[in-house]
Design a protein around this motif. Structure first.
Motif, PDB file in Angstrom:
ATOM      1  N   ASP A 209      24.201 -13.267   5.155  1.00 29.21           N
ATOM      2  CA  ASP A 209      23.494 -12.475   4.148  1.00 29.21           C
ATOM      3  C   ASP A 209      24.300 -12.392   2.859  1.00 29.21           C
ATOM      4  O   ASP A 209      23.751 -12.401   1.750  1.00 29.21           O
ATOM      5  N   ARG A 210      25.610 -12.324   3.002  1.00 31.52           N
ATOM      6  CA  ARG A 210      26.473 -12.240   1.822  1.00 31.52           C
ATOM      7  C   ARG A 210      26.393 -13.523   1.003  1.00 31.52           C
ATOM      8  O   ARG A 210      26.452 -13.487  -0.241  1.00 31.52           O
ATOM      9  N   SER A 213      23.285 -13.278  -1.126  1.00 29.50           N
ATOM     10  CA  SER A 213      23.458 -12.288  -2.200  1.00 29.50           C
ATOM     11  C   SER A 213      24.380 -12.813  -3.296  1.00 29.50           C
ATOM     12  O   SER A 213      24.089 -12.680  -4.491  1.00 29.50           O
ATOM     13  N   ILE A 218      22.271 -11.671  -6.470  1.00 29.69           N
ATOM     14  CA  ILE A 218      21.384 -10.547  -6.201  1.00 29.69           C
ATOM     15  C   ILE A 218      22.021  -9.235  -6.647  1.00 29.69           C
ATOM     16  O   ILE A 218      23.175  -8.942  -6.346  1.00 29.69           O
ATOM     17  N   ASP A 220      21.040  -5.160  -6.437  1.00 30.77           N
ATOM     18  CA  ASP A 220      20.137  -4.135  -5.895  1.00 30.77           C
ATOM     19  C   ASP A 220      20.047  -3.017  -6.918  1.00 30.77           C
ATOM     20  O   ASP A 220      20.919  -2.160  -7.016  1.00 30.77           O
ATOM     21  N   LEU A 253      14.970  -5.444  -6.625  1.00 31.58           N
ATOM     22  CA  LEU A 253      15.987  -6.481  -6.595  1.00 31.58           C
ATOM     23  C   LEU A 253      15.903  -7.319  -7.855  1.00 31.58           C
ATOM     24  O   LEU A 253      14.811  -7.546  -8.407  1.00 31.58           O
ATOM     25  N   SER A 255      17.971 -10.844  -9.846  1.00 33.26           N
ATOM     26  CA  SER A 255      18.962 -11.904  -9.767  1.00 33.26           C
ATOM     27  C   SER A 255      19.527 -12.181 -11.151  1.00 33.26           C
ATOM     28  O   SER A 255      18.786 -12.321 -12.115  1.00 33.26           O
ATOM     29  N   LEU A 372      16.949 -10.226   2.543  1.00 36.84           N
ATOM     30  CA  LEU A 372      16.043 -10.273   1.388  1.00 36.84           C
ATOM     31  C   LEU A 372      14.586 -10.309   1.853  1.00 36.84           C
ATOM     32  O   LEU A 372      13.739  -9.561   1.356  1.00 36.84           O
TER      33      LEU A 372
END
Length: 454
Positions: A209-210, A213, A218, A220, A253, A255, A372
């Motif tokens: 997941d990291r 991101s 990403i 948040d 979210l 980017s 995500l």
């Protein structure tokens, strides 16, 4: 003097018989053990601390999970809602067995939080003497003893009960306490290594997941807002709303590297719902893929079933992408590969054809395994009755699409992300496979330490 070995005849004293039935006699005989055997009644003492249930008193009740998975709180209810008024008090550290499901490993140790809970006569409570209770748990969970308990059970298929006298007259191999401690210690040392592998697999999943991101930049927004008003109220433009219900939530979210697009921009054609066919036992080489056949990691389980009828329009092609549309597994995904074998798919799955000129299929698959996508699923599923997201709604899920490849090694690409994630997924698979092998090894070593091979 020559010692006689009996391979056909078996002998036992008349005093040890409690039923005129050859099966209990045979199943009670452990000939392949490394240690002396003792009857369980010499180790376990039944406790019957009777309590009369009072209407206005709150009681904890116990449930025991099968296959030695533990003793837990079933519920807390007032006496007025308990039908059986004559019950028994459980105390922490006692050994407890469900006489109905003993053959399926429903036994364990009463934990501290259930001290004083009540049970009916279908649960037996014992104090343990001259035995390490963990040794006893492992022994009674062993495949050898489970086979024995199956023979000892009587009754209908789903309600087979173990007879208390039979159970307590059963003999078990019992080494010295020092030897019991050694066997138990070796078992749990191996289990600890297995658990370490499982923890490492979870940490590696978090790193996957990291990767998404960090590589996709990403941010948040909701987590970064410090103004207290955003904790209770969020604002959306009318043009941004996709649904007219309470659960319409705009994804907070952003980017810093790419612009969100929607799933519909990377597929060809329209969504296709699966076949509405009844599953049958395997009767051809065409597999019928249902939601329940898809593991969380997107692989297929071993439960091969066929469809009653096979319509060729539902046959899957390499890189077809399936998403579950209903139930507790809404959002579960599968990237079909030809090596999975000839297959059609069931009605609660939706098929999409990915545009391979725009995306690497594995990139989309890994993206839907990330937080995500899972976050979007939680925000958008309809929760009246069963959770549900239909084929058209999936077309609107937001996705970040970097270029497929680049000559610039510093540029973020789908190829780079797929490469990193694939490597980590292999690590996770290896760690979990090792954990399974180690658990099996722990059981085998424990049993081999007690039983000779037949």
């Amino acid at each position: 003097m020559i010692e006689k070995k009996y391979s056909i005849l078996q002998f036992m004293s008349f005093g040890e018989l409690n039923k005129w039935n050859v099966d209990p006699v045979r199943s009670n005989m452990f000939h392949n053990v490394r240690y002396p055997t003792y009857q369980l009644k010499n180790i376990l003492k039944r406790r019957k601390d009777l309590v009369k249930v009072e209407d206005d008193k709150l009681y904890k009740r116990i449930t025991i999970r099968q296959y030695g998975l533990g003793v837990y709180l079933r519920d807390e209810v007032y006496g007025r809602d308990i039908g059986t008024k004559r019950q028994f008090i459980a105390k922490k550290g006692q050994f407890i067995i469900s006489r109905i499901d003993a053959r399926n490993g429903s036994f364990g140790v009463v934990p501290e939080e259930l001290d004083g809970a009540i049970v009916t006569n279908d649960f037996w409570l014992f104090d343990v003497y001259e035995a390490n209770i963990k040794y006893l748990m492992l022994l009674l969970s062993s495949s050898t003893f489970q086979e024995y308990w199956q023979k000892k059970s009587n009754g209908t298929t789903n309600r087979q009960r173990v007879d208390e006298t039979d159970f307590l007259n059963s003999k078990i191999p019992l080494p010295t306490l020092v030897e019991q401690d050694r066997l138990v210690g070796n078992y749990y040392n191996t289990i600890q290594v297995a658990e370490n592998n499982e923890k490492e697999a979870l940490r590696t999943e978090e790193n996957v997941d990291r990767i998404f991101s960090e590589e996709l930049g990403i941010i948040d927004i909701l987590a970064d807002k410090e103004d207290p008003k955003y904790r209770f109220i969020s604002f959306s433009k009318l043009s941004e709303l996709s649904r007219w219900d309470l659960w319409n939530k705009k994804e907070e979210l952003f980017s810093s590297k790419f612009k969100f697009t929607t799933f519909e921009t990377i597929i060809k054609g329209a969504p296709m719902y699966g076949a509405n066919e009844k599953a049958t036992k395997k009767n051809s080489d065409v597999r019928y893929i249902r939601i329940t056949d898809i593991n969380e990691d997107g692989s297929l389980n071993e439960n091969f079933v066929s469809a009653k009828n096979v319509d060729s329009k539902y046959l899957l092609k390499d890189n077809d992408f399936l998403i579950a549309r209903s139930g507790n597994t809404v959002g579960k995904t599968l990237l079909y590969k030809e090596e999975m074998g000839k297959s059609i798919f069931a009605g609660y799955l939706i098929k999409y054809v990915l545009n391979v000129e725009k995306v690497i299929p594995e990139y989309v698959f890994y993206y839907t395994k990330s937080k995500l996508f899972k976050r979007w699923i939680i925000s958008n599923q309809r929760i009246f009755g069963q959770p549900n997201i239909n084929g058209q709604e999936y077309l609107k899920f937001p996705i970040l699409i970097p270029p497929i490849s680049s000559k610039n090694s510093n540029e973020v690409t789908q190829e780079k992300i797929v490469g990193k994630v694939s490597e980590m997924k292999e690590q996770i698979k290896k760690l979990r496979r090792n954990a399974v092998d180690l658990r099996q090894l722990a059981n085998k070593q424990f049993e081999d330490g007690i039983f000779f091979e037949n």
